[in-house]
Design a protein around this motif. Structure first.
Motif, mmCIF file in Angstrom:
data_model
loop_
_atom_site.group_PDB
_atom_site.id
_atom_site.type_symbol
_atom_site.label_atom_id
_atom_site.label_comp_id
_atom_site.label_asym_id
_atom_site.label_seq_id
_atom_site.Cartn_x
_atom_site.Cartn_y
_atom_site.Cartn_z
ATOM 1 N N PHE A 92 0.826 -1.214 0.000
ATOM 2 C CA PHE A 92 0.000 0.000 0.000
ATOM 3 C C PHE A 92 0.859 1.263 0.000
ATOM 4 C CE2 PHE A 92 -2.510 -3.377 1.970
ATOM 5 C CZ PHE A 92 -3.649 -3.333 1.191
ATOM 6 N N GLU A 93 2.127 1.098 -0.347
ATOM 7 C CA GLU A 93 3.055 2.216 -0.404
ATOM 8 C C GLU A 93 3.280 2.616 -1.865
ATOM 9 O OE1 GLU A 93 3.703 3.467 2.455
ATOM 10 O OE2 GLU A 93 2.849 1.786 3.571
ATOM 11 N N ALA A 94 4.410 3.275 -2.118
ATOM 12 C CA ALA A 94 4.679 3.822 -3.455
ATOM 13 C C ALA A 94 4.675 2.752 -4.537
ATOM 14 C CB ALA A 94 6.019 4.561 -3.440
ATOM 15 N N ALA A 95 5.216 1.562 -4.231
ATOM 16 C CA ALA A 95 5.282 0.503 -5.245
ATOM 17 C C ALA A 95 3.886 0.077 -5.670
ATOM 18 C CB ALA A 95 6.074 -0.688 -4.710
ATOM 19 N N GLY A 96 3.008 -0.128 -4.698
ATOM 20 C CA GLY A 96 1.641 -0.522 -5.024
ATOM 21 C C GLY A 96 0.898 0.554 -5.788
ATOM 22 N N VAL A 97 1.098 1.798 -5.386
ATOM 23 C CA VAL A 97 0.458 2.917 -6.092
ATOM 24 C C VAL A 97 0.910 2.945 -7.544
ATOM 25 C CG1 VAL A 97 0.275 5.428 -6.225
ATOM 26 C CG2 VAL A 97 0.204 4.297 -3.993
ATOM 27 N N SER A 98 2.201 2.758 -7.755
ATOM 28 C CA SER A 98 2.747 2.771 -9.113
ATOM 29 C C SER A 98 2.150 1.646 -9.958
ATOM 30 C CB SER A 98 4.274 2.625 -9.052
ATOM 31 O OG SER A 98 4.822 2.577 -10.348
ATOM 32 N N GLN A 99 1.952 0.484 -9.361
ATOM 33 C CA GLN A 99 1.393 -0.643 -10.099
ATOM 34 C C GLN A 99 -0.061 -0.387 -10.505
ATOM 35 O OE1 GLN A 99 2.320 -3.472 -7.046
ATOM 36 N NE2 GLN A 99 4.097 -4.288 -8.137
ATOM 37 N N VAL A 100 -0.852 0.156 -9.595
ATOM 38 C CA VAL A 100 -2.247 0.452 -9.925
ATOM 39 C C VAL A 100 -2.314 1.542 -10.996
ATOM 40 C CG1 VAL A 100 -4.444 1.309 -9.032
ATOM 41 C CG2 VAL A 100 -3.091 -0.297 -7.670
ATOM 42 N N ALA B 162 -3.616 8.318 -2.777
ATOM 43 C CA ALA B 162 -2.385 8.611 -3.531
ATOM 44 C C ALA B 162 -2.714 8.955 -4.980
ATOM 45 C CB ALA B 162 -1.435 7.419 -3.461
ATOM 46 N N LEU B 163 -3.659 8.242 -5.577
ATOM 47 C CA LEU B 163 -4.061 8.564 -6.945
ATOM 48 C C LEU B 163 -4.624 9.979 -7.033
ATOM 49 C CD1 LEU B 163 -5.864 5.247 -8.004
ATOM 50 C CD2 LEU B 163 -3.498 5.923 -8.457
ATOM 51 N N ALA B 164 -5.289 10.414 -5.960
ATOM 52 C CA ALA B 164 -5.878 11.755 -5.944
ATOM 53 C C ALA B 164 -4.820 12.847 -6.055
ATOM 54 C CB ALA B 164 -6.689 11.952 -4.667
ATOM 55 N N GLN B 165 -3.589 12.535 -5.693
ATOM 56 C CA GLN B 165 -2.511 13.520 -5.730
ATOM 57 C C GLN B 165 -1.842 13.627 -7.105
ATOM 58 O OE1 GLN B 165 -1.813 15.557 -3.251
ATOM 59 N NE2 GLN B 165 -3.169 14.596 -1.735
ATOM 60 N N ASP B 166 -2.092 12.652 -7.977
ATOM 61 C CA ASP B 166 -1.415 12.612 -9.272
ATOM 62 C C ASP B 166 -2.000 13.656 -10.220
ATOM 63 O OD1 ASP B 166 -0.946 11.661 -12.131
ATOM 64 O OD2 ASP B 166 0.270 10.217 -11.021
ATOM 65 N N LYS B 167 -1.212 14.621 -10.601
ATOM 66 C CA LYS B 167 -1.699 15.747 -11.391
ATOM 67 C C LYS B 167 -2.146 15.344 -12.795
ATOM 68 C CE LYS B 167 1.041 19.183 -8.890
ATOM 69 N NZ LYS B 167 2.098 20.216 -8.979
ATOM 70 N N LYS B 168 -1.560 14.273 -13.335
ATOM 71 C CA LYS B 168 -1.944 13.824 -14.672
ATOM 72 C C LYS B 168 -3.146 12.905 -14.631
ATOM 73 C CE LYS B 168 2.632 14.217 -16.823
ATOM 74 N NZ LYS B 168 3.708 13.480 -17.558
ATOM 75 N N LEU B 169 -3.183 12.016 -13.650
ATOM 76 C CA LEU B 169 -4.255 11.028 -13.589
ATOM 77 C C LEU B 169 -5.543 11.583 -12.986
ATOM 78 C CD1 LEU B 169 -5.352 8.157 -13.854
ATOM 79 C CD2 LEU B 169 -4.282 7.624 -11.650
#
Length: 282
Positions: A146-154, A184-191
């Motif tokens: 549930f950290e950066a690696a998981g966020v990147s995978q999703v 975490a996805l909510a913070q992504d400016k592109k997504l």
């Protein structure tokens, strides 16, 4: 006195998903409504909603709640990434889908949880049917943490399927600890501007959302929470809901409180059709 629930869909937009077993999966009677209908208190009862609904409580729902039609469109797949294989399951239209729903499991879960036709009162089976019957796509995924690696995978999964369906809104549903991925996805400016909505089921809060790219893009948020949740106290989640409305009284956010419900109740009880149609209309 119970209140009737009315689905409000913009007059200029047709519903994203058509009716499917609404009489079985719509919310039971409403006990209260506040914030112009953005906050709902639902009459949840374990005797009715688990023991009368399941043939084997919490393990096997009764047959009338399940239709295995989507299995012909279900595939267990894998993507190759720089971090290795990314196993996932897809149901529905994998190219030019009208919408995409991604389910992010909580602690101890895996990609098969959200594809189980018979647990959680058949509610995942209903979601699979809504996707398969409405030219949509439903995805579940295994991720490392549930950290950066998981966020990147999703993110990678979403990116790959958005390439195949670039016009499809993406709704991400996060159960329990999976909420860390949603926030975490909510913070992504592109997504974030491309998200159709975030669905938090028995999950937690994140004050940084109020300064996120998703908040600025007014991405719809749904909170489903059991009033007796012992993992994430409902009082804190309700306070977070109020803080969103305080910062923007017109923000598209909805809170559904399941009276007496426990930590897993929202996954069993969320009305997927109502939620997706509401998010698709704002």
């Amino acid at each position: 006195m119970c209140l009737a629930l009315t689905i409000l869909v913009g007059a200029s937009k047709s519903p994203l998903v058509a009716p499917y077993k609404d009489e079985l999966f719509a919310y039971p009677s409403l006990l209260a409504s506040a914030h112009q209908g953005a906050y709902l208190s639902v009459d949840y009862r374990a005797e009715r909603d688990i023991r009368q609904r399941d043939a084997i409580p919490e393990k096997q729902v009764k047959p009338r709640y399940v239709d295995l039609y989507p299995r012909k469109y279900q595939r267990d797949l894998s993507l190759e990434t720089e971090a290795g294989r990314l196993p996932h399951i897809a149901v529905g239209t994998r190219e030019r889908a009208r919408f995409i729903v991604v389910y992010v499991h909580g602690q101890g879960g895996n990609r098969t949880q959200g594809m189980n036709d018979h647990t959680f009162g058949g509610n995942f089976n209903r979601l699979k049917n809504l996707a398969a019957r409405n030219d949509g796509l439903y995805l579940t995924v295994d991720f490392s943490n549930f950290e950066a690696a998981g966020v990147s995978q999703v993110k990678y999964l979403i990116h790959k399927f958005r390439e195949l369906s670039p016009r499809a809104p993406v709704f991400v549903a996060c159960g329990s600890m999976g909420g860390r991925i949603c926030w975490a996805l909510a913070q992504d400016k592109k997504l974030a501007p491309r998200l159709g909505g975030l669905i938090l089921l028995g999950s937690h809060w994140d004050r940084s959302f109020l300064n996120s790219a998703a908040f600025r893009s007014r991405v719809p948020i749904y909170f489903g929470h059991g009033s007796a949740d012992r993992v994430f106290p409902i009082e804190t989640q309700e306070a977070f809901f109020r803080s969103i409305r305080s910062k923007d009284p017109a923000y598209p956010v909805r809170f559904v409180r399941f009276e007496t419900g426990s930590h897993g109740t929202p996954i069993r009880m969320v009305d997927w059709r109502d939620t997706l149609n509401w998010m698709g209309s704002v």
